[in-house]
Design an enzyme around this catalytic site. Sequence first.
Site, PDB file in Angstrom:
ATOM      1  CE  LYS A  62       4.060  16.477   5.764  1.00 27.44           C
ATOM      2  NZ  LYS A  62       5.481  16.208   5.445  1.00 27.44           N
ATOM      3  N   GLY A  69       3.274   5.586   6.020  1.00 26.13           N
ATOM      4  CA  GLY A  69       4.619   5.894   6.512  1.00 26.13           C
ATOM      5  C   GLY A  69       5.007   4.923   7.601  1.00 26.13           C
ATOM      6  N   GLY A  70       5.919   5.353   8.475  1.00 26.91           N
ATOM      7  CA  GLY A  70       6.456   4.474   9.516  1.00 26.91           C
ATOM      8  C   GLY A  70       5.472   4.271  10.658  1.00 26.91           C
ATOM      9  CD  GLU A 106       0.632   0.563   3.420  1.00 30.15           C
ATOM     10  OE1 GLU A 106       1.244  -0.259   4.136  1.00 30.15           O
ATOM     11  OE2 GLU A 106       1.129   1.136   2.438  1.00 30.15           O
ATOM     12  CB  CYS A 158       4.927  -0.949   2.727  1.00 32.80           C
ATOM     13  SG  CYS A 158       5.002   0.808   2.844  1.00 32.80           S
ATOM     14  CD  GLU A 196       8.936  -1.258   7.484  1.00 30.86           C
ATOM     15  OE1 GLU A 196       8.729  -0.238   8.172  1.00 30.86           O
ATOM     16  OE2 GLU A 196       8.228  -1.598   6.517  1.00 30.86           O
TER      17      GLU A 196
HETATM   18  C1  UN1 Z   1       4.379   0.535  -0.679  1.00 35.32           C
HETATM   19  O1  UN1 Z   1       5.517   0.091  -0.641  1.00 35.32           O
HETATM   20  O2  UN1 Z   1       3.949   1.229   0.262  1.00 35.32           O
HETATM   21  O3  UN1 Z   1       2.651  -3.766  -4.203  1.00 35.32           O
HETATM   22  C2  UN1 Z   1       3.463   0.393  -1.816  1.00 35.32           C
HETATM   23  C3  UN1 Z   1       3.599  -3.033  -4.436  1.00 35.32           C
HETATM   24  C4  UN1 Z   1       3.337  -1.671  -5.017  1.00 35.32           C
HETATM   25  C5  UN1 Z   1       2.952  -0.718  -3.947  1.00 35.32           C
HETATM   26  C6  UN1 Z   1       3.854  -0.681  -2.775  1.00 35.32           C
HETATM   27  N1  UN1 Z   1       2.279  -1.794  -5.996  1.00 35.32           N
HETATM   28  O4  UN1 Z   1       4.742  -3.365  -4.203  1.00 35.32           O
END
Ligand code: UN1
Length: 496
Positions: free
Chosen positions: A177, A230-231, A252, A286, A386
């Site tokens: 999804k 996600g968030g 994550e 992230c 964030e």
């Molecule tokens: C993400 O932003 O969830 O290390 C992943 C990094 C990328 C992956 C980011 N290889 O910035």
Amino acid sequence: MTEHSRAYGLFIGGKWETPAGAKTFKTLNPATGEVVGEFVAGTAADAKAAVDAAVRAFPAWKSTPTPKRGEILLAASQILRRRKEEVARLVSQEMGKVISEGRGDVQESIDFIEYMAGEGRRLQGETVPSELKLKFCLTVHQPKGVVVCITPWNFPTAIPNWKIAAALVCGNSVVFKPASATSRCAAEVVRVYEEAGVPPGVLNFVTGSGGTVGNALIEDPRVRGISFTGGVDTGREVYTRGAKGLKTVHLELGGKNPVIVLNDANLDLALDGVLFGAFGTQGQRCTATSRLILEDGIYDTFLRRLVERVRALKVGDPLDPSVEMGPVASADQEKKILEYIQVGKAEGAHLATGGSRLTGGDYDRGHFIEPTIFEVRHGMRISKEEIFGPVLSVVRVKDYKEAVRVANDVEYGLSSAIYTKDVNLAFQAIEELETGITYINAPTIGAEVQLPFGGTKNTGNGGREAGSAAIEEYTETKSVFIDYSNRLQKAQIDTA
Ligand code: UN1
């Protein structure tokens, strides 16, 4: 619909189908407002149908030899390599990252699928000695069953592939999804596996909202594992709902990733790293650098040079190879980021550069925000929450010790970086920075797929994906005891 846009149905049991009377939604190019694709707004019944198909397909996939599953993944990586440019352009068009990063997104997918294809010939367990004679102990990895992968829009091909390739090589069947905003890229990912020969029902695809499709998938009692990126608020919800069914939930979530630059650092190198880490992908990783912690002795020089570089960044159409920053991903993203900029101003942070939406000409068609830098006092909201946009908070500290204290004083712990030539402090930082990933003399972004990826504190619940750690997320470990003594041997009793 424009000439390049496409409509996709759901992919269930090996067939693309649009259920009769289905509601649909469109995805938009954040640079131009053009339609990129049209998709089915799935229902709880669609989610159930996808799980039905995954349940049916599981036994045969589980008993397919693992090297054979690996071969199918290798074929998928080759198809994606062949389609790299086309899919990279779609990533830029649907999500807004510049084309070089669109290629990077697809390359990360290829790298990871290849890595997992190799796992097809490893998937190593352990053999360990027994405490008894004529007895043998080992572990094997067995698939969980049906797993659900729920993915974000910021890496519209790479993150789906991190999850799907790992789940498949381990022998699970999958319901995928994706974030609605990047459903087109997600559909292309599914087509790659379809063409590679993943059997019907082993990979299913349901588009639609998290509240409807996502929750129905998470709560289906036949689903054993969930992987969500996600968030943090949605992550907490996914975890709670999954916990009720005693499922394993891999999360994550967010980051508030610091770069520390010490007085002795190579400043040119640090400048390049901060610029890429903070404003690459418009700060929507992230792992993006959202805090810059500068030691007093270089603070003024470094900030002045950084502001000059940031003002020179070219913002515009992500498909133009000379452009360095594209639009933010959506109207919602634009709104949230501009609100945070207001928060920063209201709490008295000093705006060093940027701070506004870009307007005029082509900018008016999309969601363009100036790369923005605030000088902050640590503790202000923009220095701790964030933002997920091109907004960098800069903090002044007196020494290494204070830098680490500030770096750690946030609720997240994904990535961190330190620039210094002092080898002792670099090693201390590896020990002391409370993040799942630490870079020495390199930006906070750019993790390689053969290492575990994930974080501490509210970045997740302790799991890791990518690297060999991914295998743990998608398998049950079975411990096996083989007794070839032909008599009853009692552990702990015969050995006492
Ligand atoms: C993400 O932003 O969830 O290390 C992943 C990094 C990328 C992956 C980011 N290889 O910035």
